[in-house]
Design a protein around this motif. Structure first.
Motif, PDB file in Angstrom:
ATOM      1  N   PHE A 114       0.851  -1.186   0.000  1.00 40.44           N
ATOM      2  CA  PHE A 114       0.000   0.000   0.000  1.00 40.44           C
ATOM      3  C   PHE A 114       0.887   1.236   0.000  1.00 40.44           C
ATOM      4  CE2 PHE A 114      -2.114  -3.464   2.254  1.00 40.44           C
ATOM      5  CZ  PHE A 114      -3.279  -3.593   1.508  1.00 40.44           C
ATOM      6  N   PRO A 115       0.324   2.409  -0.219  1.00 45.02           N
ATOM      7  CA  PRO A 115       1.167   3.608  -0.324  1.00 45.02           C
ATOM      8  C   PRO A 115       2.081   3.850   0.871  1.00 45.02           C
ATOM      9  CG  PRO A 115      -1.043   4.082  -1.116  1.00 45.02           C
ATOM     10  CD  PRO A 115      -1.089   2.698  -0.546  1.00 45.02           C
ATOM     11  N   LEU A 116       1.628   3.493   2.084  1.00 41.97           N
ATOM     12  CA  LEU A 116       2.427   3.785   3.272  1.00 41.97           C
ATOM     13  C   LEU A 116       2.918   2.543   3.995  1.00 41.97           C
ATOM     14  CD1 LEU A 116       0.359   6.745   4.801  1.00 41.97           C
ATOM     15  CD2 LEU A 116       2.357   6.869   3.305  1.00 41.97           C
ATOM     16  N   ASN A 117       2.568   1.362   3.505  1.00 38.40           N
ATOM     17  CA  ASN A 117       2.975   0.148   4.225  1.00 38.40           C
ATOM     18  C   ASN A 117       2.945  -1.071   3.312  1.00 38.40           C
ATOM     19  OD1 ASN A 117       0.000   0.687   4.537  1.00 38.40           O
ATOM     20  ND2 ASN A 117       0.056  -1.397   5.322  1.00 38.40           N
ATOM     21  N   VAL A 118       3.700  -2.064   3.713  1.00 41.99           N
ATOM     22  CA  VAL A 118       3.734  -3.366   3.047  1.00 41.99           C
ATOM     23  C   VAL A 118       3.311  -4.406   4.072  1.00 41.99           C
ATOM     24  CG1 VAL A 118       5.249  -5.131   2.084  1.00 41.99           C
ATOM     25  CG2 VAL A 118       5.484  -2.768   1.347  1.00 41.99           C
ATOM     26  N   GLU A 119       2.388  -5.305   3.694  1.00 45.16           N
ATOM     27  CA  GLU A 119       1.888  -6.334   4.589  1.00 45.16           C
ATOM     28  C   GLU A 119       2.219  -7.708   4.007  1.00 45.16           C
ATOM     29  OE1 GLU A 119       0.459  -5.378   7.509  1.00 45.16           O
ATOM     30  OE2 GLU A 119       0.829  -3.301   6.885  1.00 45.16           O
TER      31      GLU A 119
END
Length: 906
Positions: free
Chosen positions: A236-241
């Motif tokens: 995602f724009p602000l995080n990786v899961e």
């Protein structure tokens, strides 16, 4: 033939002087146009024939680098062309058919700080391996070293101003930690982006599960890479899961009952790699030791202060008023908690109420509806461990029985970024089972656990919170509902009780996620007679803080029952939230933490007010009897006595009412044990009055007395009197033979329900002796005796309980059969066991095999001489039974032997 190869061969055939000219030209070219510096230095370091070798090696090295770059570029194109691209904070490429995954790092992302949070997404349900358990969170950066990309954990404990001279020494003095490294699998020749195989980084036990399994399961498990894989990846724009499944094997396995075959097990781990907030207006807030927040601490070497290099920020959320000019405003971005879709429907309303309970405090701090609650839909496409969501999670286990409220914090500023509360379903489910067992006469055996000395659980770990003791206290409430009222509770009453318990439990955990630590002084706000006055508890609160470990509030006999658990947060909770979240009125665009200090000092200065008393985990080591876990009211002497009386009433009612028709006798044994444990816990509350001292985290100049104030001699003597009456006396424990002969154990023998290997019948002597022995050893502990000596210097003589007075009071009570001065009495078996233990303690003091003050040893010698004289006088009477006669004769002989041994040693 490549051009480089042709030039190399031609140069080697040239004369030496020509080679020199060429080399000088190449050096000049390197200086002007900035070509490979290694090549230039290599050339300049050789003369004569060495120039020929240097030129050859340099051109060969250049040729290899060209080939490597071409290969890296080819691999980059191949990976990015064929893999499923996931755009976001980091671009990911996933191969569903092979399970491979690649992570792309752009040049501007190198050496930049990011936050990693690691969560155990699936566990095994026992032995400390539980779903939702937080594993790690830390600041990291990617660093390129040659052809590898290193995953480095940033050292944030030591800091200085950017570009200050001290920065150079810090880099040399304190190292970062390289947690992993992966070979660069490909690179883009134009953007310079780098690709690494995510498996090289994360599929090598990155979260340290091997060590966790070894310490928790006491078995050697090994990671099986061919059984490990990525189950889900999102960017995602602000995080990786990222979700990873790790397969482990052990040749012998472990002693587990929740897995089909303990030789092989799988654990799922969720990773969140997220961008740190930057320039978002968050202002770190300085901590104050009078207000209980978790803190982010570091040493600042740029500070010119010799007394304390530490800077301490409180951990808190970034709340900003949307209309700061108003006294009450909605936040620009509220704190949102999501109720996980795995939570049973009947508990969701209590959880929601427990979360929203804190809005009352935020309103005082200037925020309207600072906290919101949302329900996770059944078809949600996100996971609770996703760093973007704050959740209340539900998990199942065989033996956990705890709730936790951990947070993920920016380690540079203290800003809370994420929170996930986890609750073991058994904490509530056991109450429902209890109700069915008590009301319907179910034959299902209740779980039997006993440890009469347990006063609190898991206080050393700030993340671990309510555990087995909380469940025990809740079960005591259900038992009180059945035994201390004239009617057996119906389902509606039980539902209300469970609702009240769960609401309070969640409110406590939410307090942790807001940054608050435990406050074990919170339970002392009300007087004992006020605890069940709902007009007071519904307006002011049952306790000063819900951040205490609170027992179930069971009304004394003859008093109408009020709230079992708090229905609202307390005055301390509101004050603490004001300290952490109230915004400073200012006319400048940006304010520094130091500029807030005067404003915060005004708030913290209210700490001497009684309802704002604060004591946390490190303050409750048997010093302050009012700062304790599992106590209630400002008069613990009166409170504990009322609960000891309640326990005796419950024993009587168990004798009269149970077992229910058709019920198993094992249920009665569990209930009897539960009351016994409750009895022991309240007896131990009295012990802390001996050598007790109140302790306040006040600052000099405030309207208070000293930091320590010794307990009055009167209260210490009253505690000793109560202990004599409820623990040591002949009539402290009176149970009918009918009751004792019905205490049968469970006969179900299978996984998860093992039959105890101890005695089949009930060991009543052992139970009573264990309680008496624990209390007696605690009273005569060396540290407590040392404090008694110290207190003689800290208070006026008439207010000090001395060691001789403590010893004499105990001996007169425990040996009353021979010290009363009248005709000696027969000594019962329970008293004989207690007397032997008391004798053993005094003998160890005299023989100096225990660490006690010298004065205690000499007083013990004196007490033994007095005791022996009284025993010898009693032995002259002829009407003693054989038990008593043998007991006294042996006691006298042991005293003689010990005193002689002491003289011989000297």
């Amino acid at each position: 033939m490549h051009t480089a190869c042709f030039v190399r061969d031609w140069l080697l055939e040239m004369n030496n002087w020509i080679a020199k000219v060429v080399i000088c030209g190449l050096l000049l070219w390197s200086c002007i146009f900035g070509t490979n510096s290694a090549f230039a230095s290599q050339i300049s370091s050789f003369e004569g024939q060495q120039f020929e070798v240097a030129i050859a090696d340099s051109f060969a090295s250049s040729e290899n680098r060209i080939i490597e770059r071409k290969e890296a570029s080819r691999r980059y194109r191949e990976i990015t062309r064929d893999g499923r691209k996931l755009d976001g904070l980091f671009t990911l490429y996933q191969y569903k058919d092979t399970g491979e995954a690649y992570l792309e790092v752009k040049p501007e992302q190198l050496n930049k700080n990011y936050l990693a949070t690691v969560t155990l997404e699936s566990g095994i349900g026992e032995s400390g391996i539980y779903s939702g358990l937080p594993l790690q969170d830390f600041l990291f950066y990617f660093q390129r070293v040659n052809n590898t990309l290193q995953f480095v954990v940033r050292n944030v404990k030591f800091r200085t101003e950017i570009n200050a001279p001290e920065e150079r020494s810090l880099k040399r003095s304190f190292t970062d930690s390289v947690l992993g490294a992966a070979e660069i699998a490909g690179s883009d020749p134009y953007t310079k982006s780098l690709l690494i195989d995510l498996g090289d980084l994360l599929m090598r036990d990155f979260p340290g599960l091997t060590g966790l399994l070894k310490s928790s399961l006491q078995a050697d498990y090994h990671l099986e890479e061919h059984r490990s894989y990525f189950s889900d990846i999102n960017s995602f724009p602000l995080n990786v899961e990222i979700d990873s499944v790790y397969g482990f094997s052990s040749k012998e396995g472990a002693d587990l009952v929740t897995v089909p075959d303990s030789r092989a097990l799988s654990l799922s781990v969720h990773y969140s790699f997220s961008q740190l907030p930057e320039n978002n207006g968050y202002i770190p807030r300085l901590a104050d030791d009078r207000v209980g927040y978790f803190i982010t601490a570091f040493q600042d070497f740029s500070r010119n202060r010799g007394d304390d290099l530490f800077v301490r920020y409180i951990n808190r959320w970034h709340l900003e008023a949307s209309k700061p000019e108003l006294p009450l405003s909605a936040p620009k971005k509220p704190i949102v908690f999501w109720i996980e879709n795995a939570i049973p429907l009947e508990y969701r309303s209590a959880i929601k109420e427990g979360i929203l309970m804190w809005n009352e405090a935020f309103k005082i701090a200037g925020f309207e509806n600072a906290i919101e609650v949302k329900q996770m839909s059944d078809d949600a496409d996100w996971q609770p461990a996703d760093v973007r969501y704050n959740t209340v999670r539900w998990f199942n286990s065989l033996d956990a029985g705890f709730a936790r409220g951990p947070t993920r914090v920016n380690p540079l500023t203290g800003e809370i970024l994420d929170a996930d509360i986890i609750v073991d379903a058994s904490m509530v489910r056991s109450l429902e089972n209890e109700y069915r067992a008590l009301v319907k006469g179910s034959s299902t055996a209740l779980v039997e656990k006993f440890d009469p000395t347990t006063k609190h659980s898991c206080l050393a770990d700030n993340d671990v919170c309510y555990g087995a003791e909380s469940s025990f206290q809740a079960k005591m409430g259900t038992l009180a509902l059945s035994l201390l009222t004239d009617t057996i509770p119906d389902s509606e009453q039980m539902h209300k009780y469970v609702h009240e318990y769960l609401r309070y439990l969640i409110a406590h955990e939410v307090g942790h996620t807001l940054g608050l630590r435990h406050n074990f002084h919170g339970s002392t706000m009300l007087a004992p007679e006020e605890l069940n006055n709902v007009e007071i508890t519904h307006s002011l609160g049952l306790t000063g803080s819900v951040m205490d470990y609170l027992p179930v509030n069971i009304a004394p006999a003859g008093v109408e029952q009020g709230d079992y658990f708090p229905t609202r947060i307390g005055p301390y909770d509101k004050w603490a939230i004001v300290y952490g979240y109230k915004q400073v009125a200012n006319d400048v665009e940006e304010i520094t933490p130091l500029q807030e200090k005067a404003f915060l000092e005004q708030i913290a200065a209210a700490s001497p007010e009684p309802e704002l008393s604060y004591a946390t985990d490190e303050d409750i080591w048997d010093v302050n009897p009012l700062a304790n876990a599992w106590d209630m009211s400002g008069d613990v002497l009166q409170y504990s006595q009322s609960q000891l009386d309640n326990a005796r009433i419950m024993w009587t009612r168990l004798d009269e009412r149970y077992p229910l028709k058709g019920d198993s006798y094992s249920n009665l044994r569990v209930l009897f044990n539960r009351v016994f444990n409750y009895y022991g816990r309240n007896a131990n509350l009295l012990v802390q009055y001996i050598a007790g001292q109140s302790f306040g985290r006040h600052h000099a100049g405030e309207k208070t007395q000293w930091a320590f104030i010794p307990m009055s001699k009167q209260k210490q003597q009253q505690a000793l009197t109560n202990l004599q009456n409820y623990v040591f006396s002949e009539n402290a424990f009176n149970f009918s033979p009918e009751l004792l002969n019905q205490l049968a154990p469970s006969r179900w023998q299978h996984w998860g329900n093992a039959i105890p290997i101890s005695r089949l019948d009930y060991p009543i002597h052992a139970r009573i002796f264990n309680l008496q022995s624990n209390v007696l050893h605690s009273l005569l502990d060396g540290e407590r005796l040392s404090r008694l000596l110290d207190i003689e210097l800290k208070t006026v003589p008439e207010n000090a309980l001395t060691i001789p007075e403590l010893f004499d009071t105990l001996q007169q009570g425990i040996w009353s059969e021979v010290l009363t001065g009248s005709k000696p009495q027969q000594i019962s078996s329970i008293r004989r066991s207690l007397q032997r233990e008391h004798l053993n303690i005094l003998l160890h003091m005299v023989l100096r095999t225990v660490n006690v003050p010298e004065d205690a040893s000499t007083i013990a010698w004196h007490q033994l001489n007095q005791l022996q004289a009284a025993i010898n006088a009693s032995l002259k009477h002829q009407n003693l039974n054989m038990y008593t006669l043998a007991h006294l004769e042996q006691t006298s002989a042991r005293i003689t032997q010990a005193l002689n041994a002491q003289l011989q040693t000297r």
